[in-house]
Design a protein around this motif. Structure first.
Motif, PDB file in Angstrom:
ATOM      1  N   SER A 417       0.815  -1.307   0.226  1.00 25.68           N
ATOM      2  CA  SER A 417       0.046  -0.053  -0.094  1.00 25.68           C
ATOM      3  C   SER A 417       0.979   1.330   0.029  1.00 25.68           C
ATOM      4  O   SER A 417       0.456   2.314  -0.624  1.00 25.68           O
ATOM      5  CB  SER A 417      -0.966   0.107   1.348  1.00 25.68           C
ATOM      6  OG  SER A 417      -0.297  -0.241   2.519  1.00 25.68           O
ATOM      7  N   SER A 418       2.108   1.300   0.514  1.00 27.51           N
ATOM      8  CA  SER A 418       2.842   2.340   0.408  1.00 27.51           C
ATOM      9  C   SER A 418       4.529   1.921   0.646  1.00 27.51           C
ATOM     10  O   SER A 418       4.508   0.841   1.296  1.00 27.51           O
ATOM     11  CB  SER A 418       2.511   3.465   1.565  1.00 27.51           C
ATOM     12  OG  SER A 418       2.861   2.750   2.918  1.00 27.51           O
ATOM     13  N   GLU A 419       5.404   2.733   0.430  1.00 26.89           N
ATOM     14  CA  GLU A 419       6.716   2.665   0.624  1.00 26.89           C
ATOM     15  C   GLU A 419       7.285   3.821   1.104  1.00 26.89           C
ATOM     16  O   GLU A 419       7.012   4.592   0.351  1.00 26.89           O
ATOM     17  CB  GLU A 419       7.229   1.675  -0.189  1.00 26.89           C
ATOM     18  CG  GLU A 419       7.467   2.163  -1.610  1.00 26.89           C
ATOM     19  CD  GLU A 419       8.245   1.651  -2.580  1.00 26.89           C
ATOM     20  OE1 GLU A 419       8.901   0.472  -2.154  1.00 26.89           O
ATOM     21  OE2 GLU A 419       8.232   1.716  -3.698  1.00 26.89           O
ATOM     22  N   SER A 420       8.451   3.917   2.012  1.00 23.72           N
ATOM     23  CA  SER A 420       9.034   5.129   2.339  1.00 23.72           C
ATOM     24  C   SER A 420      10.302   4.921   2.653  1.00 23.72           C
ATOM     25  O   SER A 420      11.064   3.685   3.079  1.00 23.72           O
ATOM     26  CB  SER A 420       8.366   5.370   3.889  1.00 23.72           C
ATOM     27  OG  SER A 420       8.202   6.922   3.881  1.00 23.72           O
ATOM     28  N   TYR A 421      11.321   5.731   2.194  1.00 25.31           N
ATOM     29  CA  TYR A 421      12.757   5.547   2.350  1.00 25.31           C
ATOM     30  C   TYR A 421      13.162   7.073   2.549  1.00 25.31           C
ATOM     31  O   TYR A 421      12.710   7.896   2.106  1.00 25.31           O
ATOM     32  CB  TYR A 421      13.374   5.290   0.937  1.00 25.31           C
ATOM     33  CG  TYR A 421      12.970   3.878   0.487  1.00 25.31           C
ATOM     34  CD1 TYR A 421      13.745   2.781   0.940  1.00 25.31           C
ATOM     35  CD2 TYR A 421      12.025   3.381  -0.177  1.00 25.31           C
ATOM     36  CE1 TYR A 421      13.310   1.501   0.390  1.00 25.31           C
ATOM     37  CE2 TYR A 421      11.636   2.227  -0.757  1.00 25.31           C
ATOM     38  CZ  TYR A 421      12.328   1.107  -0.232  1.00 25.31           C
ATOM     39  OH  TYR A 421      12.049  -0.214  -0.684  1.00 25.31           O
ATOM     40  N   GLU A 458       7.556   9.237   0.305  1.00 24.35           N
ATOM     41  CA  GLU A 458       6.682   8.037   0.583  1.00 24.35           C
ATOM     42  C   GLU A 458       5.888   7.973  -0.891  1.00 24.35           C
ATOM     43  O   GLU A 458       5.471   8.875  -1.433  1.00 24.35           O
ATOM     44  CB  GLU A 458       5.627   8.361   1.486  1.00 24.35           C
ATOM     45  CG  GLU A 458       4.559   7.411   1.872  1.00 24.35           C
ATOM     46  CD  GLU A 458       3.952   7.606   2.973  1.00 24.35           C
ATOM     47  OE1 GLU A 458       3.838   6.942   4.068  1.00 24.35           O
ATOM     48  OE2 GLU A 458       2.948   8.639   3.027  1.00 24.35           O
ATOM     49  N   THR A 459       5.740   6.879  -1.205  1.00 22.77           N
ATOM     50  CA  THR A 459       4.919   6.362  -2.520  1.00 22.77           C
ATOM     51  C   THR A 459       3.791   5.673  -1.942  1.00 22.77           C
ATOM     52  O   THR A 459       3.834   4.578  -1.333  1.00 22.77           O
ATOM     53  CB  THR A 459       5.961   5.548  -3.465  1.00 22.77           C
ATOM     54  OG1 THR A 459       7.134   6.062  -3.904  1.00 22.77           O
ATOM     55  CG2 THR A 459       5.220   5.086  -4.822  1.00 22.77           C
ATOM     56  N   LEU A 460       2.667   6.096  -2.376  1.00 23.30           N
ATOM     57  CA  LEU A 460       1.346   5.547  -2.214  1.00 23.30           C
ATOM     58  C   LEU A 460       0.910   4.729  -3.304  1.00 23.30           C
ATOM     59  O   LEU A 460       0.968   5.284  -4.532  1.00 23.30           O
ATOM     60  CB  LEU A 460       0.311   6.506  -2.049  1.00 23.30           C
ATOM     61  CG  LEU A 460       0.800   7.639  -0.722  1.00 23.30           C
ATOM     62  CD1 LEU A 460      -0.343   8.721  -0.289  1.00 23.30           C
ATOM     63  CD2 LEU A 460       0.906   6.542   0.690  1.00 23.30           C
ATOM     64  N   GLU A 521      -5.001   8.112   7.517  1.00 26.63           N
ATOM     65  CA  GLU A 521      -4.261   7.371   6.315  1.00 26.63           C
ATOM     66  C   GLU A 521      -3.157   8.008   5.943  1.00 26.63           C
ATOM     67  O   GLU A 521      -2.686   9.165   6.401  1.00 26.63           O
ATOM     68  CB  GLU A 521      -5.401   7.596   5.063  1.00 26.63           C
ATOM     69  CG  GLU A 521      -6.814   7.425   5.449  1.00 26.63           C
ATOM     70  CD  GLU A 521      -6.884   5.693   5.597  1.00 26.63           C
ATOM     71  OE1 GLU A 521      -5.891   5.016   5.169  1.00 26.63           O
ATOM     72  OE2 GLU A 521      -7.788   5.177   6.345  1.00 26.63           O
ATOM     73  N   TYR A 522      -2.107   7.134   5.197  1.00 26.03           N
ATOM     74  CA  TYR A 522      -0.992   7.626   4.402  1.00 26.03           C
ATOM     75  C   TYR A 522      -1.388   8.871   3.582  1.00 26.03           C
ATOM     76  O   TYR A 522      -2.185   8.743   2.852  1.00 26.03           O
ATOM     77  CB  TYR A 522       0.070   6.299   3.902  1.00 26.03           C
ATOM     78  CG  TYR A 522       0.262   5.373   4.910  1.00 26.03           C
ATOM     79  CD1 TYR A 522       1.277   5.760   5.856  1.00 26.03           C
ATOM     80  CD2 TYR A 522      -0.220   4.387   4.755  1.00 26.03           C
ATOM     81  CE1 TYR A 522       1.733   4.737   6.742  1.00 26.03           C
ATOM     82  CE2 TYR A 522       0.270   3.258   5.719  1.00 26.03           C
ATOM     83  CZ  TYR A 522       1.200   3.660   6.615  1.00 26.03           C
ATOM     84  OH  TYR A 522       1.771   2.783   7.697  1.00 26.03           O
ATOM     85  N   GLY A 523      -0.669   9.761   3.865  1.00 26.73           N
ATOM     86  CA  GLY A 523      -0.589  10.978   3.067  1.00 26.73           C
ATOM     87  C   GLY A 523       0.365  12.077   3.460  1.00 26.73           C
ATOM     88  O   GLY A 523       1.207  12.146   4.177  1.00 26.73           O
ATOM     89  N   ASN A 524      -0.171  13.374   3.190  1.00 36.30           N
ATOM     90  CA  ASN A 524       0.831  14.641   3.278  1.00 36.30           C
ATOM     91  C   ASN A 524       0.291  15.146   4.624  1.00 36.30           C
ATOM     92  O   ASN A 524      -0.369  15.569   4.767  1.00 36.30           O
ATOM     93  CB  ASN A 524       0.631  15.539   2.215  1.00 36.30           C
ATOM     94  CG  ASN A 524       1.827  16.664   2.150  1.00 36.30           C
ATOM     95  OD1 ASN A 524       2.158  16.983   3.165  1.00 36.30           O
ATOM     96  ND2 ASN A 524       2.208  16.908   0.882  1.00 36.30           N
TER      97      ASN A 524
END
Length: 770
Positions: A417-421, A458-460, A521-524
């Motif tokens: 659902s998302s990845e973050s680096y 972060e990529t959603l 939720e994941y977002g900004n």
């Protein structure tokens, strides 16, 4: 059990290897004499509380572990060694100004200093955390209590109030230093077992040896249990090693190693209504959960998009399966009898696998910490002057992914659902002067600063029957903060110490705060600012006799852009963090120890710890939205949710010092927590409670020969079998269709908040020394 055996073998191999390598021959008679003196001195100590520490000669303790002018309270091993010792809560319960709540896992205690962590769902937040002077906190401010098995420790020191001058980023409410046992004090091998209710069993071993040339302590434990809430069984292993080697008369090396593996299944936090109806979530394992009193998570049937199904945490397989490894090395060098130089490096890896919600959070967090500081004891105008200066740099590199959980059991992963680096690093410098300008006075002044860099992407991912979408969110934030401080200490007599302090602190957002929206939720959420505080302490330490010791401190702290988190519900990915433009924290911390009848009952004493903490918003406007419109509500004058306003612990202890029953002792303990608000509008409260615990232990006297090496205890917790809330996170207020804020009746159904505390429980344990 394999972990325990591995720890014992490792301990013996390490000891033999170091003994051969160093070719050390300890003088047995000298060692015995030293040990007797240490024992005698320990028996003569009157109190475990420490307010101000005045350094009058060269000390090998850093200013970071003995901060001059800081309000300081401590807990010693005698306060927690005779009981179950399940978590850090057992170590800090008697410390004034400190409270705790239940985090996400059996030993994930949320420790709070003056309310620092009361609004958090896990770990130790808004604090710097050290162990034997080594950092146990990563550069993003994350520290967790899973590492801590109380059996390995000699004590803990808590430095209260804004403390960024010495400790840098995230020391917004102070710092904690945990002290492991010295090998010379152990002088052999100790084996122990704890056991009790809910299938709890802890096997542990401690090996320690030492003299003036070296000191080695090795500890290992393996604890497991079924828990008292559905889906809360666990197995946690811990290894802890500390080695000090004296290379020359002016050089020392200190090696630190900690490793922890946490394998814990995790229940979901419930609403207040669910808690009242079914606090321990009984009968919910197979609820697909139409049962209102059962917690559930909504999982995507195909793991990507479309229909969802409700499942219990047990059926879904929610949990935490984490590993943490910390390795540190410190070199201490004496330039002369007045100046000491310390250089330290710490590597800290945190690898998480956390299917704690409808998504599973996975990834490594590798961090590196380098510091160098110097302490000089000199004179100014013929008076003692201690100067401390230091620099530090820490770096965190992380990469994490979240996956949708599928309703197949065992936390089966679906689509990503998302990845973050990203990374975070902090570069800081600090300086402090402690001048004894008159016989009864000394003044402390200092300045610290930190430059922080947070960069993350972060990529959603979104899924449908026909397409996969991607959306990238980038954060590249830079922060620079300064923290001056000043303190004045007056000691008019041996019975009194008066002190006042002005301290400042700061804490930047962490990368995890920047990517969760108000909807959970994941977002900004990348607009967050640093939080800062300015605080005033005024306190006194009074010891009118050997039977009475009282310490009291009042504090008033002003916050700007305070970072506050709240839950948007159990079926969201996490808590949302926002800045409150202005807020105030004020309160009183009181600690005391009293021997009421020193002649008739020489082994009796009373210990008291009380904290009053009043925290309010002075400038904050919250925007609430429903499906059709939004409204703004001023929170000025409202209490900050999650903060426990009154926290009291009282212990009535007795240890028989001589005679036929010498070594027999025990205590009765009362812990009281006041009710506290759960939401910004102050519509819903978590109820308070009072608990009674009883404990009895026996340490046979030396005249009993080999039996003297055996220790046992038995205790009953929550004697009245009360149902109570062990931890509750903040919840979001709601806007109704008529434009009014929802009342308590509606908020009682807000999930993602409450963990129940343990019912009546029985524990026992034995420990033997060789």
């Amino acid at each position: 059990m394999l972990t325990l055996v591995r720890s014992i073998v490792l301990a013996m191999l390490c000891f033999v290897s170091f003994t051969v390598l160093l070719n050390i021959e300890a003088d047995a008679s000298t060692y015995s004499f030293d040990q007797k003196n240490k024992t005698k001195n320990n028996q003569q100590k009157k109190t475990v509380y420490t307010e101000q520490i005045v350094v009058t000669a060269l000390s090998r303790s850093s200013a970071l572990t003995r901060p001059a002018g800081q309000t300081t309270y401590s807990s010693d091993r005698r306060d927690f060694a005779n009981q179950i010792g399940q978590s850090v809560a057992d170590m800090v319960v008697t410390i004034p100004g400190v409270s705790f709540t239940q985090g996400n896992g059996p030993r994930d205690t949320v420790v709070s200093v003056r309310g620092s962590g009361d609004r958090q769902s896990y770990g130790l937040k808004n604090l710097q955390v050290l162990e034997d002077g080594f950092p146990m906190i990563q550069p993003d401010g994350t520290a967790r209590a899973d590492l801590i098995d109380p059996h390995a420790y000699q004590g803990v020191d808590v430095f209260e109030g804004p403390a960024s001058t010495l400790y840098g980023n995230y020391a917004i409410n102070g710092a904690i230093n945990f002290r492991t046992r010295k090998g010379a004090d152990i002088h052999g091998l100790e084996l122990g077992s704890d056991f009790g209710s809910f299938g709890m069993f802890n096997n542990y071993a401690t090996l320690g040896f030492g003299n003036r040339h070296y000191d080695l302590m090795i500890f290992g434990s393996d604890v497991r249990g079924n828990g008292f809430i559905a889906n809360s069984r666990y197995n946690t292993s811990t290894e802890n090693v500390r080695l000090r080697v004296t290379l020359t008369s002016s050089d020392r090396l200190i090696l630190k190693f900690v490793n922890n593996v946490t394998d814990a299944f995790l229940p979901a936090r419930v609403s207040l209504n669910q808690y009242r109806a079914n606090p321990y979530q009984q009968g919910c394992a197979n609820a697909s959960s139409a049962i209102v009193s059962c917690a559930s998570v909504n999982l995507l049937v195909n793991g990507r998009y479309g229909a969802k199904i409700a499942m219990s945490p047990e059926a879904a397989g929610l949990g935490r399966f984490d590993r943490r490894t910390v390795i540190g090395l410190r070199w201490e060098h004496d330039f002369n009898s007045h100046t000491i130089w310390r250089n330290q490096f710490t590597y800290d890896q945190r690898h998480i696998d956390q299917p704690t919600s409808p998504t599973a959070y996975v990834g490594p967090y590798n961090s590196y910490n380098v510091s160098s500081d110097i302490t000089n004891h000199g004179q100014l105008a013929g008076r003692a002057l201690e100067t401390f200066a230091g620099v530090n740099f820490d770096y965190l590199d992380f990469g994490s992914q979240t996956y949708n959980i599928m309703p197949l059991g065992g936390a089966t992963r679906g689509a990503m659902s998302s990845e973050s680096y990203g990374h975070q690093w902090n570069l800081g410098a600090r300086f402090q002067e402690d001048w004894h300008f008159a016989p009864d006075w000394h003044i402390v002044a200092g300045l610290g600063g930190t430059y922080s860099d947070i960069g993350a992407t972060e990529t959603l991912y979104g899924y449908s029957a026909t397409a996969i979408t991607q959306r990238a969110i980038t954060a590249n934030r830079f922060y620079f903060n300064l923290a001056p401080e000043g303190a004045l200490i007056y000691t008019p007599s041996k019975d009194w110490t008066l002190h006042t302090r002005v301290g400042t602190a700061y804490g930047t957002p962490s990368s995890s705060n920047l990517f969760i929206t108000p909807q959970g939720e994941y977002g900004n959420n990348t607009q967050l600012k640093s939080q800062t505080s300015f605080g005033i302490d005024l306190g006194a330490d009074w010891h009118p006799s050997s039977a009475i010791s009282i310490q009291a401190t009042g504090f008033y702290e002003f916050y700007k852009n305070e970072l506050v988190s709240q839950s948007a519900g159990v079926n969201t990915v996490g808590s949302y963090t926002f800045n409150a433009p202005a807020s105030e924290h004020r309160g009183v911390v009181l600690g005391g120890e009293w021997k009421p009848l020193p002649k008739m009952l020489p082994g009796g004493r009373v210990k008291l710890s009380y904290t009053y903490d009043n925290q309010i918003y002075t400038n904050y406007t919250e925007v609430l939205s429903n499906s059709t419109f939004s409204r703004s509500f001023s929170r000025k004058g409202h209490y900050i949710p999650g903060v426990i306003p009154n926290f009291l612990n009282a212990r009535f202890l007795y240890d028989q010092p001589d005679g036929l029953l010498e070594g027999l002792g025990g205590y009765a303990e009362v812990t009281w927590r006041d009710s506290y608000w759960l939401d910004n509008a102050n519509r819903l409260k978590a109820p308070g409670y009072a608990l009674l615990n009883l404990e009895i232990h026996y340490d046979p006297p030396t005249r009993f020969g080999w039996a003297h090496r055996l220790h046992w205890y038995f205790e009953v917790q929550n004697v009245a079998n009360q149902i109570y809330i062990a931890g509750a996170t903040n919840i979001s207020d709601k806007l109704q269709s008529d434009g009014q804020q929802a009342g308590a009746a509606t908020l009682m159904d807000s999930t993602g908040s409450i963990y129940a505390g343990a019912p009546r429980a029985y524990f026992g344990g034995v420990r033997i020394r060789f």
